[in-house]
Scaffold this motif. Sequence first.
Motif, mmCIF file in Angstrom:
data_model
loop_
_atom_site.group_PDB
_atom_site.id
_atom_site.type_symbol
_atom_site.label_atom_id
_atom_site.label_comp_id
_atom_site.label_asym_id
_atom_site.label_seq_id
_atom_site.Cartn_x
_atom_site.Cartn_y
_atom_site.Cartn_z
ATOM 1 N N PRO A 203 2.949 1.450 12.054
ATOM 2 C CA PRO A 203 3.169 0.014 11.799
ATOM 3 C C PRO A 203 1.899 -0.820 11.826
ATOM 4 O O PRO A 203 1.853 -1.890 11.224
ATOM 5 C CB PRO A 203 4.130 -0.395 12.920
ATOM 6 C CG PRO A 203 3.947 0.638 13.986
ATOM 7 C CD PRO A 203 3.638 1.909 13.266
ATOM 8 N N LEU B 143 5.927 5.700 1.963
ATOM 9 C CA LEU B 143 6.611 4.620 2.675
ATOM 10 C C LEU B 143 7.047 5.072 4.068
ATOM 11 O O LEU B 143 6.960 4.303 5.037
ATOM 12 C CB LEU B 143 7.820 4.149 1.866
ATOM 13 C CG LEU B 143 7.505 3.354 0.593
ATOM 14 C CD1 LEU B 143 8.768 3.101 -0.208
ATOM 15 C CD2 LEU B 143 6.810 2.039 0.938
ATOM 16 N N ILE B 144 7.492 6.318 4.172
ATOM 17 C CA ILE B 144 7.858 6.852 5.492
ATOM 18 C C ILE B 144 6.633 6.903 6.390
ATOM 19 O O ILE B 144 6.694 6.547 7.579
ATOM 20 C CB ILE B 144 8.493 8.249 5.349
ATOM 21 C CG1 ILE B 144 9.855 8.132 4.663
ATOM 22 C CG2 ILE B 144 8.637 8.921 6.713
ATOM 23 C CD1 ILE B 144 10.500 9.466 4.346
ATOM 24 N N GLN C 85 4.433 -2.357 0.049
ATOM 25 C CA GLN C 85 3.766 -2.960 1.210
ATOM 26 C C GLN C 85 3.175 -4.316 0.855
ATOM 27 O O GLN C 85 3.249 -5.275 1.643
ATOM 28 C CB GLN C 85 2.670 -2.032 1.730
ATOM 29 C CG GLN C 85 1.962 -2.572 2.964
ATOM 30 C CD GLN C 85 0.879 -1.637 3.468
ATOM 31 O OE1 GLN C 85 0.694 -0.539 2.947
ATOM 32 N NE2 GLN C 85 0.139 -2.057 4.482
ATOM 33 N N VAL D 157 0.650 -2.011 8.464
ATOM 34 C CA VAL D 157 1.285 -3.205 7.898
ATOM 35 C C VAL D 157 0.846 -4.453 8.643
ATOM 36 O O VAL D 157 0.559 -5.494 8.047
ATOM 37 C CB VAL D 157 2.815 -3.059 7.943
ATOM 38 C CG1 VAL D 157 3.486 -4.302 7.369
ATOM 39 C CG2 VAL D 157 3.255 -1.816 7.173
ATOM 40 N N SER E 132 5.841 3.443 7.619
ATOM 41 C CA SER E 132 6.771 2.980 8.649
ATOM 42 C C SER E 132 6.472 3.596 10.005
ATOM 43 O O SER E 132 6.794 3.010 11.043
ATOM 44 C CB SER E 132 8.212 3.296 8.235
ATOM 45 O OG SER E 132 8.432 4.700 8.215
ATOM 46 N N ARG E 133 5.855 4.760 10.009
ATOM 47 C CA ARG E 133 5.524 5.423 11.268
ATOM 48 C C ARG E 133 4.170 4.971 11.821
ATOM 49 O O ARG E 133 3.808 5.317 12.940
ATOM 50 C CB ARG E 133 5.521 6.940 11.071
ATOM 51 C CG ARG E 133 6.910 7.507 10.787
ATOM 52 C CD ARG E 133 6.876 8.978 10.476
ATOM 53 N NE ARG E 133 8.229 9.499 10.263
ATOM 54 C CZ ARG E 133 8.495 10.745 9.839
ATOM 55 N NH1 ARG E 133 7.486 11.585 9.589
ATOM 56 N NH2 ARG E 133 9.746 11.135 9.668
#
Length: 283
Positions: A42, A35-36, A135, A45, A39-40
Amino acid sequence: MSAVSDTAPRLAAPKPRGGIAQSIADSLVVARRNLIRMSRIPEMVIFGLIQPIMFVVLFSYVFGGSMNIGGSTDPDVYRNFLMAGIFAQTVTFATAGAGAGIADDMHRGLIDRFRSLPMARGAVLTGRTLADLVQTALTVVVLAIVALLVGWRIHEGVPKAIGAFALLLLLGYAFSWIGALIGLSVRTPEAATSGGLIWLFPVTFVSNAFVDSSQMTPWLQHVAEWNPFSATVQACRELFGNPGVSESTAWPMQHPVWASVIWSVVIIAVFRTLAVRKYRSAA
């Protein structure tokens, strides 16, 4: 001269955790790591959100007026019929990304490093699939907002709608284990992406997701009605109160909620076992 021996005090060994407790803890650590990473990056996603939104717009406005649902060609009727299929397609297409991510970890040697650590064998794959599930849930939330904007509505209340979304996420999690097995079985992330999509297209399109299966030829209709994907789509339509409730006598179409749960649990049990076995022997 007398030799003096100093013996260092022996540290008490930590109490070993049970197998299930260790597996859960290790899986959550791996899930947090993924998940980290998401998030780095983007764009992972963002690109995952663009495709389902495009499907909603294209199918709703390009094909909506030409589809006959229950004797009606009203585009609004088709939009409500369509959304359960788009939701299900979105959670299953995330499988390709899961397989590519695991294949990338294999390619870079990360899986080998994980295997050298004292951690539960299935934790790496479980953590990865859990992170993908988070996600996917985010994607479904955004997609639901877009669907509401184009005219989709629920008619059976919020509790049943939550149940429908739970079935969707369960199906997505089940299919992610198929992606994990594919990712462990190929040599490159590109091959995992291609391999993940090859089987997904017939599964999603030979179903009741985009057209009424009763309009198919008899043998194809039978395949569509027993498709695990179709069971979840049908269950969501019933729980959302959307049009397209099948009059088929096939058991999955008569009991779609139970069929959806059973299919998903069976897929998880089978493909998680195969994926963990493949992980243990992967090099």
